[in-house]
Design an enzyme around this catalytic site. Structure first.
Site, PDB file in Angstrom:
ATOM      1  N   ARG A 182       0.881  -1.403  -0.048  1.00 24.36           N
ATOM      2  CA  ARG A 182      -0.051   0.040   0.001  1.00 24.36           C
ATOM      3  C   ARG A 182       0.620   1.128  -0.028  1.00 24.36           C
ATOM      4  NH1 ARG A 182       1.904   2.009   3.923  1.00 24.36           N
ATOM      5  NH2 ARG A 182       0.543   3.653   3.574  1.00 24.36           N
ATOM      6  N   ARG A 231      -6.348  -0.600  -7.557  1.00 21.49           N
ATOM      7  CA  ARG A 231      -6.999   0.381  -6.724  1.00 21.49           C
ATOM      8  C   ARG A 231      -7.082   1.658  -7.663  1.00 21.49           C
ATOM      9  NH1 ARG A 231      -4.150   1.099  -1.040  1.00 21.49           N
ATOM     10  NH2 ARG A 231      -6.233   2.156  -0.597  1.00 21.49           N
ATOM     11  N   GLN A 234      -3.133   3.062   9.629  1.00 19.80           N
ATOM     12  CA  GLN A 234      -1.708   2.971   9.117  1.00 19.80           C
ATOM     13  C   GLN A 234      -0.876   3.678   9.695  1.00 19.80           C
ATOM     14  OE1 GLN A 234      -4.313   3.418   7.304  1.00 19.80           O
ATOM     15  NE2 GLN A 234      -4.210   2.909   5.166  1.00 19.80           N
ATOM     16  N   ASP A 248      -1.861  10.677  -3.001  1.00 21.44           N
ATOM     17  CA  ASP A 248      -2.220   9.553  -3.650  1.00 21.44           C
ATOM     18  C   ASP A 248      -2.409  10.081  -5.284  1.00 21.44           C
ATOM     19  OD1 ASP A 248      -3.052   8.480  -1.019  1.00 21.44           O
ATOM     20  OD2 ASP A 248      -2.674   6.634  -2.456  1.00 21.44           O
TER      21      ASP A 248
HETATM   22  O1  MRU Z   1      -4.822   3.385   1.771  1.00 19.21           O
HETATM   23  P1  MRU Z   1      -3.190   3.518   1.542  1.00 19.21           P
HETATM   24  O2  MRU Z   1      -2.532   2.995   3.043  1.00 19.21           O
HETATM   25  O3  MRU Z   1      -2.511   2.835   0.276  1.00 19.21           O
HETATM   26  O4  MRU Z   1      -3.189   5.100   1.617  1.00 19.21           O
HETATM   27  C1  MRU Z   1      -1.969   5.659   1.776  1.00 19.21           C
HETATM   28  C2  MRU Z   1      -2.076   7.158   1.610  1.00 19.21           C
HETATM   29  O5  MRU Z   1      -2.855   7.831   1.666  1.00 19.21           O
HETATM   30  C3  MRU Z   1      -0.534   7.704   1.648  1.00 19.21           C
HETATM   31  O6  MRU Z   1      -0.576   9.054   2.340  1.00 19.21           O
HETATM   32  C4  MRU Z   1      -0.303   8.037   0.359  1.00 19.21           C
HETATM   33  O7  MRU Z   1      -0.441   6.796  -0.697  1.00 19.21           O
HETATM   34  C5  MRU Z   1       1.231   8.644  -0.019  1.00 19.21           C
HETATM   35  S1  MRU Z   1       2.521   7.192   0.353  1.00 19.21           S
HETATM   36  C6  MRU Z   1       3.867   7.792   0.017  1.00 19.21           C
END
Ligand code: MRU
Length: 351
Positions: A51, A96, A202, A243
């Site tokens: 992720r 995703r 996370q 993202d």
């Molecule tokens: O759902 P996730 O854990 O993949 O979401 C991660 C995030 O929102 C992070 O902040 C983003 O991907 C940046 S990672 C360098």
């Protein structure tokens, strides 16, 4: 508790498979899994074994190599091999929907396929080389982001972050946590407040692990606490990852980021986004065009497999929100810190 060190690679191509940290097990177990088929990679991305936008991008690139290896065994004519592989690549990109690094990396692999003049075995080799190049590039880019970002971290600052934009969200080092790492290397008096980040935790599970393993002082808070600490004057800046960033600077990141940005604005605290240029989607004008992933209701209704609410309640679970560009003090990239007017500074960064 699992052992983690920032020098570890989150995801890596080995011989003919992809090796990655299984992030669903953190912080209890630090375990690598080998992903050996295209479909297994699709599932690993969807179920968040891997992720974080840049790590998902590299995973997508590996996934295309895995499919190429599988289709190679079918002994198809070259043109049929290419057409089938391009279809599988498109499928991989749907694992995703919000993190644009996934589509970006898959497109890089599709370009290799389309531009190659080699035979099938040669195309597979070129895809592997490209995937390994993307891996190495990711760490180098994060270090640049970290060094630019460290320049705006005040001495002794307390930095609030949301979700995990660290080594485990990338191949290594991190974006937002790359800024923290570079700042800490110059000034060991800085510290971090980490939002726990409901529903997948996370911040609690991954950010606190990464930072404490590196000896960076870290305080865990729940998502609703950020304004409380901002009002008390205990937060000096916010740095988060992204993202997908639209051409005008609107930024999609983990759900709850927008709330932090509003609170930061109210308390006059600079709110920075740290991300590679591959997270910027110049094909969309504003954040309204960003597809927000809807995830399973169970992520909200259950914790560690146990229901925490009435089984009859309605649930909505968007994985991300969009922070409007006017709340963002700067976007820290490998090409420097972009400032408003973002339409101009982003276009400039791509020139
Ligand atoms: O759902 P996730 O854990 O993949 O979401 C991660 C995030 O929102 C992070 O902040 C983003 O991907 C940046 S990672 C360098």
């Amino acid at each position: 508790m699992a052992e983690f060190h920032s020098k570890i690679k989150t995801i890596e191509w080995v011989d003919n498979y992809s090796k990655m940290v299984d992030q669903t097990l953190l912080p209890y177990e630090f375990k690598y899994v080998n992903i050996t088929s295209g479909q297994a990679m699709f599932d690993a991305i969807r179920t968040m074994i891997v992720r974080g936008a840049p790590a998902i991008g590299v995973a997508g690139a590996h996934g295309v190599v895995l499919y190429a290896q599988e289709i190679e065994k079918e002994n198809l004519p070259r043109e049929d091999f290419i057409n089938k592989l391009l279809e599988k690549a498109d499928y991989m990109a749907t694992s995703r929907p919000t993190a644009v690094n996934l589509m970006w990396a898959v497109k890089k692999q599709k370009d290799v396929i389309k531009n190659s003049e080699s035979d099938i075995a040669g195309i597979v080799q070129e895809l592997k080389q490209n995937a390994i190049m993307l891996e190495n590039e990711d760490i180098a880019i994060n270090k640049k982001i970290g060094d630019y970002g460290a320049q705006v971290v005040p001495k002794g600052a307390t930095i609030l972050t949301h979700c995990n934009a660290g080594g485990l969200a990338t191949v290594g080092y991190g974006t937002a946590l790359g800024v923290v790492r570079s700042a800490f290397a110059n000034d060991p008096t800085i510290q971090v407040f980490a939002d726990e980040t409901r529903p997948r935790q996370q911040g609690a599970r991954i950010t606190t692990l990464e930072l404490t393993m590196d000896g960076i002082p870290t305080t865990l808070i729940t998502d609703g606490m950020c304004s409380y600490f901002m009002k008390k004057g205990m937060i000096d800046m916010v740095v988060v990852g992204a993202d997908r960033i639209a051409a005008n600077g609107d930024t999609a990141n983990k759900i709850g980021t927008y709330t932090v940005a509003i609170a930061a604005k109210y308390h006059n605290i600079p709110f920075y986004v740290a991300a590679p240029l591959s997270t910027i989607d110049t094909s969309i004008k504003t954040g309204d065009e960003i597809v927000i992933e809807e995830r399973s209701h169970e992520e909200v209704t259950h914790i560690n497999g146990k229901i925490i609410c009435s089984p009859d309640v309605n649930v909505i679970n968007p994985g991300f929100d969009v922070t409007p560009h006017e709340l963002i003090a700067g976007i820290i990239t490998e090409k420097g810190i972009l400032r408003a007017d973002y339409n101009k500074s982003i276009a400039e960064a791509f020139r």
